[in-house]
Design a protein around this motif. Structure first.
Motif, PDB file in Angstrom:
ATOM      1  N   PRO A   1       0.836  -1.210   0.000  1.00 24.44           N
ATOM      2  CA  PRO A   1       0.000   0.000   0.000  1.00 24.44           C
ATOM      3  C   PRO A   1       0.864   1.251   0.000  1.00 24.44           C
ATOM      4  N   ALA A   2       0.450   2.230  -0.779  1.00 25.33           N
ATOM      5  CA  ALA A   2       1.251   3.437  -0.950  1.00 25.33           C
ATOM      6  C   ALA A   2       1.182   4.330   0.275  1.00 25.33           C
ATOM      7  N   VAL A   3       2.326   4.897   0.621  1.00 26.31           N
ATOM      8  CA  VAL A   3       2.404   5.913   1.657  1.00 26.31           C
ATOM      9  C   VAL A   3       3.013   7.159   1.025  1.00 26.31           C
ATOM     10  N   VAL A   4       2.318   8.273   1.130  1.00 28.15           N
ATOM     11  CA  VAL A   4       2.793   9.537   0.560  1.00 28.15           C
ATOM     12  C   VAL A   4       3.440  10.345   1.677  1.00 28.15           C
ATOM     13  N   HIS A   5       4.672  10.745   1.472  1.00 26.85           N
ATOM     14  CA  HIS A   5       5.397  11.533   2.470  1.00 26.85           C
ATOM     15  C   HIS A   5       5.376  13.000   2.038  1.00 26.85           C
ATOM     16  N   LEU A   6       4.846  13.860   2.882  1.00 25.41           N
ATOM     17  CA  LEU A   6       4.811  15.289   2.563  1.00 25.41           C
ATOM     18  C   LEU A   6       4.644  16.120   3.840  1.00 25.41           C
ATOM     19  N   PRO A   7       4.994  17.422   3.774  1.00 33.06           N
ATOM     20  CA  PRO A   7       4.777  18.295   4.931  1.00 33.06           C
ATOM     21  C   PRO A   7       3.295  18.615   5.099  1.00 33.06           C
ATOM     22  N   LEU A   8       2.914  19.022   6.300  1.00 38.77           N
ATOM     23  CA  LEU A   8       1.504  19.259   6.602  1.00 38.77           C
ATOM     24  C   LEU A   8       0.900  20.322   5.690  1.00 38.77           C
ATOM     25  N   ALA A   9       1.675  21.349   5.339  1.00 34.57           N
ATOM     26  CA  ALA A   9       1.147  22.436   4.518  1.00 34.57           C
ATOM     27  C   ALA A   9       0.711  21.966   3.135  1.00 34.57           C
ATOM     28  N   GLN A  10       1.237  20.837   2.669  1.00 33.69           N
ATOM     29  CA  GLN A  10       0.888  20.334   1.346  1.00 33.69           C
ATOM     30  C   GLN A  10      -0.227  19.296   1.373  1.00 33.69           C
ATOM     31  N   LEU A  11      -0.680  18.915   2.562  1.00 33.76           N
ATOM     32  CA  LEU A  11      -1.642  17.819   2.664  1.00 33.76           C
ATOM     33  C   LEU A  11      -2.972  18.136   1.983  1.00 33.76           C
ATOM     34  N   ALA A  12      -3.553  19.290   2.280  1.00 33.35           N
ATOM     35  CA  ALA A  12      -4.884  19.621   1.747  1.00 33.35           C
ATOM     36  C   ALA A  12      -4.896  19.558   0.224  1.00 33.35           C
ATOM     37  N   GLY A  13      -3.848  20.055  -0.410  1.00 36.07           N
ATOM     38  CA  GLY A  13      -3.788  20.063  -1.862  1.00 36.07           C
ATOM     39  C   GLY A  13      -3.527  18.695  -2.470  1.00 36.07           C
ATOM     40  N   ALA A  14      -3.092  17.747  -1.658  1.00 33.10           N
ATOM     41  CA  ALA A  14      -2.767  16.412  -2.163  1.00 33.10           C
ATOM     42  C   ALA A  14      -3.902  15.419  -2.004  1.00 33.10           C
ATOM     43  N   LEU A  15      -4.966  15.793  -1.297  1.00 35.07           N
ATOM     44  CA  LEU A  15      -6.055  14.846  -1.053  1.00 35.07           C
ATOM     45  C   LEU A  15      -6.783  14.517  -2.355  1.00 35.07           C
ATOM     46  N   PRO A  16      -7.103  13.256  -2.576  1.00 36.29           N
ATOM     47  CA  PRO A  16      -7.768  12.870  -3.827  1.00 36.29           C
ATOM     48  C   PRO A  16      -9.230  13.277  -3.831  1.00 36.29           C
ATOM     49  N   LEU A  17      -9.795  13.424  -5.009  1.00 38.08           N
ATOM     50  CA  LEU A  17     -11.212  13.756  -5.143  1.00 38.08           C
ATOM     51  C   LEU A  17     -12.082  12.512  -5.194  1.00 38.08           C
ATOM     52  N   GLY A  18     -11.551  11.415  -5.685  1.00 38.47           N
ATOM     53  CA  GLY A  18     -12.334  10.195  -5.816  1.00 38.47           C
ATOM     54  C   GLY A  18     -12.244   9.295  -4.603  1.00 38.47           C
ATOM     55  N   PRO A  19     -12.889   8.130  -4.655  1.00 38.54           N
ATOM     56  CA  PRO A  19     -12.905   7.179  -3.540  1.00 38.54           C
ATOM     57  C   PRO A  19     -11.594   6.405  -3.425  1.00 38.54           C
ATOM     58  N   THR A  20     -10.573   7.094  -2.972  1.00 43.00           N
ATOM     59  CA  THR A  20      -9.225   6.533  -2.940  1.00 43.00           C
ATOM     60  C   THR A  20      -8.775   6.288  -1.509  1.00 43.00           C
ATOM     61  N   LEU A  21      -8.215   5.112  -1.264  1.00 46.39           N
ATOM     62  CA  LEU A  21      -7.627   4.796   0.038  1.00 46.39           C
ATOM     63  C   LEU A  21      -6.152   5.160  -0.010  1.00 46.39           C
ATOM     64  N   ARG A  22      -5.740   6.062   0.882  1.00 46.46           N
ATOM     65  CA  ARG A  22      -4.347   6.532   0.843  1.00 46.46           C
ATOM     66  C   ARG A  22      -3.883   6.900   2.247  1.00 46.46           C
ATOM     67  N   LEU A  23      -2.614   6.705   2.507  1.00 48.18           N
ATOM     68  CA  LEU A  23      -2.014   7.088   3.788  1.00 48.18           C
ATOM     69  C   LEU A  23      -0.950   8.141   3.548  1.00 48.18           C
ATOM     70  N   TYR A  24      -0.982   9.172   4.384  1.00 52.80           N
ATOM     71  CA  TYR A  24       0.012  10.241   4.314  1.00 52.80           C
ATOM     72  C   TYR A  24       0.838  10.242   5.596  1.00 52.80           C
ATOM     73  N   ALA A  25       2.156  10.225   5.438  1.00 53.57           N
ATOM     74  CA  ALA A  25       3.070  10.392   6.559  1.00 53.57           C
ATOM     75  C   ALA A  25       3.539  11.848   6.529  1.00 53.57           C
ATOM     76  N   ILE A  26       3.270  12.580   7.604  1.00 46.48           N
ATOM     77  CA  ILE A  26       3.540  14.021   7.628  1.00 46.48           C
ATOM     78  C   ILE A  26       4.970  14.261   8.079  1.00 46.48           C
ATOM     79  N   THR A  27       5.794  14.718   7.166  1.00 45.88           N
ATOM     80  CA  THR A  27       7.239  14.734   7.401  1.00 45.88           C
ATOM     81  C   THR A  27       7.684  15.765   8.434  1.00 45.88           C
TER      82      THR A  27
END
Length: 316
Positions: A47-73
């Motif tokens: 399963p994919a884990v996306v690593h990014l800073p908190l300030a970029q999280l809102a813009g990275a959220l998917p629009l469709g029914p996607t299961l995703r995990l974000y690790a906040i760097t």
């Protein structure tokens, strides 16, 4: 500790859920097959884990029914799960929520799904959308799986998906103990926030990008309380020393009416998340008139001042 149930007709109620100002649509229940399809990604080998800073999280959220995990760097220990839908999120977390924070549920055993349904109906909620968002230390989630294992309780499809995901992501693991294998968190500092994908919930609740952003803001408020000891202490001090007994009693009653456990652990954390981290139009707490009442705006100003002073002291 999530954002209230998505069950009211025009705005609110967080930690039990959210709806938009557009109201509740007619909506049709999600089929078992559709829900299984949404949860299928949880059983993927990598399963994919996306690593990014908190300030970029809102813009990275998917629009469709996607299961995703974000690790906040830039917030070590913070993870955000984007569930495919409100129904999928509920399928994974409803009994975790019940064990950890619901007022009429036991803290030492996992209840049946029929008990979850009965409890939700008492509060006018849809059990599939018990919370619109969630926040847990991974130690709390591991506790759920450990209690279920000791009780020999069968996990639901959603709970197995959650267990698989968190184990693959390295957030929980099984370890040998005196009584056999136990579930443990990989770190006592790890914290998981969950938010639903956009769309229509199981009871017709509308989760659009504005509602999702409100849910995320509220849940990140719980992260602040969990990860910042000085901030949390300021909130507790405000509760115990600046509010009157009658104000504490009235606020506890409001939160209990939403289904929260009335313990100080839950009430203080929810109060700060609602007052300081939830957009005003989604705020469910209301003034209570009379001598034993509450002026929510005054309480919010006092809490803001208390935590602001923490920041000033930290900079000295």
């Amino acid at each position: 500790m999530g954002i209230a149930n998505v069950a009211y007709a025009t705005l609110v109620c967080l930690c039990a859920g959210l709806v938009t100002s557009h109201g509740i649509a007619a909506g049709t229940p999600m089929s078992a097959g559709a829900l299984s399809a949404q949860l299928a990604d949880a059983f993927a080998p990598h399963p994919a884990v996306v690593h990014l800073p908190l300030a970029q999280l809102a813009g990275a959220l998917p629009l469709g029914p996607t299961l995703r995990l974000y690790a906040i760097t830039d917030q070590p220990g913070l993870y955000v799960m984007h569930a495919p839908s409100l129904a999928a999120q509920g399928a994974m977390f409803s009994r975790v929520v019940a064990l950890v924070e619901r007022r009429d549920m036991p803290r030492d055993r996992v209840v049946s799904m029929s008990a979850i349904v009965a409890s939700a109906r008492r509060f006018g909620e849809d059990p599939a959308g018990l919370t619109a968002g969630n926040n847990f230390s991974t130690a709390r989630i591991a506790q759920f799986f450990d209690v279920a294992q000791r009780q020999h309780v069968s996990l639901t499809e959603g709970e197995r998906a959650l267990q698989t995901l968190l184990a693959q992501w390295g957030l929980i693991r099984q370890e040998a103990g005196e009584g056999g294998m136990t579930w443990q968190a990989a770190s006592a500092h790890d914290f998981l926030v969950t938010i639903p994908g956009t769309g229509t919930g199981p009871a017709g609740e509308v989760i659009d990008t504005e509602v999702r952003a409100a849910i995320l803001s509220h849940e990140l408020g719980h992260w602040r309380y969990f990860s910042d000891p000085a901030y949390a202490e300021a909130c507790r001090t405000f509760w115990w020393h600046q509010l009157t007994y009658t104000e504490r009693e009235a606020l506890t009653e409001e939160l209990t009416s939403m289904g929260y456990d009335p313990s100080d652990r839950i009430v203080i954390d929810e109060l700060q998340a609602y007052l300081l981290h939830t957009p005003a139009r989604f705020m469910p707490l209301a003034d209570v008139p009379g001598a034993g009442g509450v002026d929510i705006a005054r309480v919010k100003r006092g809490l803001e001042l208390s935590v602001r002073n923490v920041g000033k002291n930290a900079g000295q």
